[in-house]
Write an enzyme that holds these catalytic residues in place. Structure first.
Site, PDB file in Angstrom:
ATOM      1  N   LYS A 115       0.779  -1.208   0.066  1.00 20.70           N
ATOM      2  CA  LYS A 115       0.212   0.054   0.036  1.00 20.70           C
ATOM      3  C   LYS A 115       0.747   1.251  -0.187  1.00 20.70           C
ATOM      4  CE  LYS A 115      -4.119  -2.171   2.232  1.00 20.70           C
ATOM      5  NZ  LYS A 115      -5.104  -1.905   3.188  1.00 20.70           N
ATOM      6  N   LYS A 198     -10.178  -6.859 -12.004  1.00 18.29           N
ATOM      7  CA  LYS A 198     -11.227  -6.858 -10.936  1.00 18.29           C
ATOM      8  C   LYS A 198     -12.422  -5.928 -10.971  1.00 18.29           C
ATOM      9  CE  LYS A 198     -10.859  -7.982  -6.540  1.00 18.29           C
ATOM     10  NZ  LYS A 198     -10.629  -7.926  -5.108  1.00 18.29           N
ATOM     11  N   LYS A 201     -15.174   0.238  -8.608  1.00 14.19           N
ATOM     12  CA  LYS A 201     -15.843   1.290  -8.789  1.00 14.19           C
ATOM     13  C   LYS A 201     -14.982   2.437  -9.425  1.00 14.19           C
ATOM     14  CE  LYS A 201     -14.933   3.221  -4.222  1.00 14.19           C
ATOM     15  NZ  LYS A 201     -15.399   3.476  -2.993  1.00 14.19           N
TER      16      LYS A 201
END
Length: 335
Positions: A115, A198, A201
């Site tokens: 991350k 994947k 949004k």
């Protein structure tokens, strides 16, 4: 048996979120309670702070996530449903456990590396340290089992290590070392326009993602226009190898219908997507429309959601208080 699991509040939830997590929680609620166990689900709003988010957005996401869970079948009367912030013991225990966890343990956490990327020095301390808060989330309630995916196994091992070290250091049998709960494999739902990615949004194409808030017409239209190939469906799941878009649509059908992909393929063997996609669209509308309608009803009544979270938090605080106090006494903070 007590199962504890949390989910970060995100907005605009989509079909992949529902089939990959929310639907699994609902099934778990029923299975665990049928076996005499207890389920606790929380909105991980504190974890939502590890990367900057506008305050109003975080608030809205917490409300939307609560409405989604309830609309999908999480029953606040049967499961304890709350958000972290309403139970300060999560933060308090996390600080105590920070003094038990070792820096070397956290340095091995692969998710921080993923991350933070190349900006490790610019990442927040919270992003580095959140695995300790995750440990507190479950150890606070002496969870016996925690649902984990592949990306969370390392964090559960950390929680077990922290529990064992605390018990050893302070010569007390306080924290339960939770076991992983491996449920049926959650389906990996891919984009309707590109099955190599994947469903997300953040995809710029609205046609790639089915949102839980979409209208019946929009859901049906997205499935009718989903990318496929010209070949008919075979008579076995294995025979779909190499046909990513076809496998994705069959996976979605199977997950919505609570069937195996092999069963679905057998039903449509030899048929083209001109027949399969309308059937999938009808199934998706039938399954998602009631959830959307209940979400809309709940979101129109902010007071009802506040009541759900307040009641759940009160129950959670009652369970958390003895554990936190025992940890404080063991460490010499309370007489």
């Amino acid at each position: 048996m007590r199962v504890v699991s949390g989910i970060k509040p995100t907005g605009n939830l989509h079909l992949g979120n529902y089939l990959g997590a929310v639907k699994q929680w609902v099934a778990m609620q029923d299975e665990i309670q049928a076996a005499g166990g207890e389920t606790m689900y929380f909105i991980a709003d504190l974890h939502g702070l590890t990367e900057w988010i506008a305050p109003a957005e975080l608030t809205a996401n917490t409300i939307e996530m609560t409405a989604t869970l309830v609309a999908a079948g999480i029953d606040p009367e049967r499961s304890i449903l709350f958000n972290q912030t309403r139970v300060p013991a999560h933060s308090e225990l996390a600080w105590l456990l920070n003094n038990v966890a070792r820096v070397g343990w956290l340095n091995r956490m692969t998710q921080f590396k993923d991350k933070a990327g190349k900006n490790r020095e610019g990442a927040s301390v919270g992003l580095y340290d959140y695995p300790v808060l995750m440990a507190a989330d479950v150890l606070l309630y002496n969870a016996t089992h925690v649902p984990v995916g592949e990306d969370q196994k390392q964090h559960l091992e950390l929680a077990r290590d922290i529990a064992a070290k605390f018990n050893l250091d302070y010569e007390i049998d306080l924290f339960t070392q939770p076991d992983p709960l491996i449920s049926a494999a959650a389906p990996r739902i891919m984009s309707l326009r590109d099955a190599s990615a994947k469903m997300s949004k953040s995809n710029p194409s609205e046609q790639s993602v089915v949102k839980l808030i979409d209208s019946d017409e929009t859901i049906a239209d997205k499935f009718r226009k989903a990318k496929t190939d010209p070949d008919p469906l075979p008579d076995s799941w294995a025979a779909l190898e190499g046909r990513a878009e076809a496998r994705n649509l069959v996976t979605i059908f199977a997950a919505l219908a609570d069937r195996t992909p092999d069963d679905v393929v057998a039903d449509f063997a030899g048929k083209g997507f001109g027949q399969f996609k309308p059937a999938l669209a009808d199934l998706a509308v039938a399954k998602l429309a009631p959830i959307r309608d209940e979400m809309v009803r709940l979101l129109a009544d902010r007071g009802a959601i506040d009541t759900i979270l307040a009641r759940g938090a009160a129950r959670a605080r009652d369970l958390a208080a003895p554990t936190l106090a025992a940890a404080q006494r063991a460490m010499g903070l309370l007489a």
